[in-house]
Scaffold this motif. Structure first.
Motif, PDB file in Angstrom:
ATOM      1  N   ARG A 155       0.850  -1.195   0.000  1.00  7.86           N
ATOM      2  CA  ARG A 155       0.000   0.000   0.000  1.00  7.86           C
ATOM      3  C   ARG A 155       0.880   1.238   0.000  1.00  7.86           C
ATOM      4  NH1 ARG A 155      -1.082   3.082   4.383  1.00  7.86           N
ATOM      5  NH2 ARG A 155      -0.229   2.452   6.366  1.00  7.86           N
ATOM      6  N   GLU A 156       0.322   2.315  -0.485  1.00  4.51           N
ATOM      7  CA  GLU A 156       1.078   3.566  -0.514  1.00  4.51           C
ATOM      8  C   GLU A 156       1.211   4.127   0.892  1.00  4.51           C
ATOM      9  OE1 GLU A 156      -0.755   6.241  -3.285  1.00  4.51           O
ATOM     10  OE2 GLU A 156       0.011   5.123  -4.997  1.00  4.51           O
ATOM     11  N   ILE A 157       2.391   4.643   1.211  1.00  2.30           N
ATOM     12  CA  ILE A 157       2.608   5.260   2.514  1.00  2.30           C
ATOM     13  C   ILE A 157       2.953   6.732   2.325  1.00  2.30           C
ATOM     14  CG2 ILE A 157       3.218   3.178   3.801  1.00  2.30           C
ATOM     15  CD1 ILE A 157       6.150   3.790   3.318  1.00  2.30           C
TER      16      ILE A 157
ATOM     17  N   GLU B 216       4.453   4.936  11.973  1.00  3.25           N
ATOM     18  CA  GLU B 216       4.680   3.583  12.492  1.00  3.25           C
ATOM     19  C   GLU B 216       5.091   2.626  11.380  1.00  3.25           C
ATOM     20  OE1 GLU B 216       1.764   2.002  15.163  1.00  3.25           O
ATOM     21  OE2 GLU B 216       1.484   3.938  16.119  1.00  3.25           O
ATOM     22  N   GLU B 217       4.389   2.663  10.264  1.00  2.00           N
ATOM     23  CA  GLU B 217       4.720   1.789   9.137  1.00  2.00           C
ATOM     24  C   GLU B 217       6.110   2.124   8.590  1.00  2.00           C
ATOM     25  OE1 GLU B 217       4.825  -1.067   6.290  1.00  2.00           O
ATOM     26  OE2 GLU B 217       3.422  -0.925   7.944  1.00  2.00           O
TER      27      GLU B 217
ATOM     28  N   LEU C 131      11.870   4.278   0.334  1.00  2.00           N
ATOM     29  CA  LEU C 131      11.090   3.109   0.722  1.00  2.00           C
ATOM     30  C   LEU C 131      10.109   2.701  -0.369  1.00  2.00           C
ATOM     31  CD1 LEU C 131      10.211   3.888   4.442  1.00  2.00           C
ATOM     32  CD2 LEU C 131      11.893   2.241   3.590  1.00  2.00           C
ATOM     33  N   GLU C 132       9.962   1.380  -0.532  1.00  2.00           N
ATOM     34  CA  GLU C 132       8.985   0.865  -1.473  1.00  2.00           C
ATOM     35  C   GLU C 132       7.592   1.244  -0.978  1.00  2.00           C
ATOM     36  OE1 GLU C 132       7.591  -3.397  -3.380  1.00  2.00           O
ATOM     37  OE2 GLU C 132       9.428  -3.288  -2.216  1.00  2.00           O
TER      38      GLU C 132
ATOM     39  N   ASP D  65       4.360  10.039  -1.308  1.00  2.00           N
ATOM     40  CA  ASP D  65       3.971  11.372  -0.873  1.00  2.00           C
ATOM     41  C   ASP D  65       4.920  12.397  -1.484  1.00  2.00           C
ATOM     42  OD1 ASP D  65       2.560  13.356   0.418  1.00  2.00           O
ATOM     43  OD2 ASP D  65       2.878  12.558   2.430  1.00  2.00           O
ATOM     44  N   ASP D  66       4.508  13.630  -1.436  1.00  2.00           N
ATOM     45  CA  ASP D  66       5.317  14.733  -1.943  1.00  2.00           C
ATOM     46  C   ASP D  66       6.514  14.933  -1.008  1.00  2.00           C
ATOM     47  OD1 ASP D  66       6.408  17.199  -2.644  1.00  2.00           O
ATOM     48  OD2 ASP D  66       4.455  18.180  -2.846  1.00  2.00           O
ATOM     49  N   PRO D  67       7.739  14.815  -1.520  1.00  2.00           N
ATOM     50  CA  PRO D  67       8.918  14.971  -0.662  1.00  2.00           C
ATOM     51  C   PRO D  67       8.976  16.306   0.061  1.00  2.00           C
ATOM     52  CG  PRO D  67       9.553  14.054  -2.777  1.00  2.00           C
ATOM     53  CD  PRO D  67       8.097  14.443  -2.892  1.00  2.00           C
TER      54      PRO D  67
END
Length: 72
Positions: free
Chosen positions: A3-5, A11-12, A41-42, A46-48
């Protein structure tokens, strides 16, 4: 597919960083390096530019909790 983070998924992200960098003590990682590790990370989608000090600190603390658990 994972899933996209986002920056808010501290936590993830902490779990994934511990799995990817088990040799690092999160409290020794500079925020500039932490920012880079999170972007790599795989599943990170999100926008850096949306990170900030409080989000990075939350990620660092979540990672540190995982680090302590792994060291126990």
């Amino acid at each position: 597919m994972p899933r996209e983070i986002t920056w808010n998924d501290s936590e993830e992200i902490g779990i994934q960083l511990q799995e990817k960098h088990p040799e690092l003590d999160p409290l020794t990682v500079r925020f500039t390096d932490l920012h880079k590790y999170v972007k790599e990370l795989e599943g990170f989608a999100d926008d850096p530019t949306k990170s900030n000090e409080s989000k990075l600190e939350a990620i660092q603390m979540a990672w540190y909790e995982e680090f302590k658990d792994a060291s126990a």
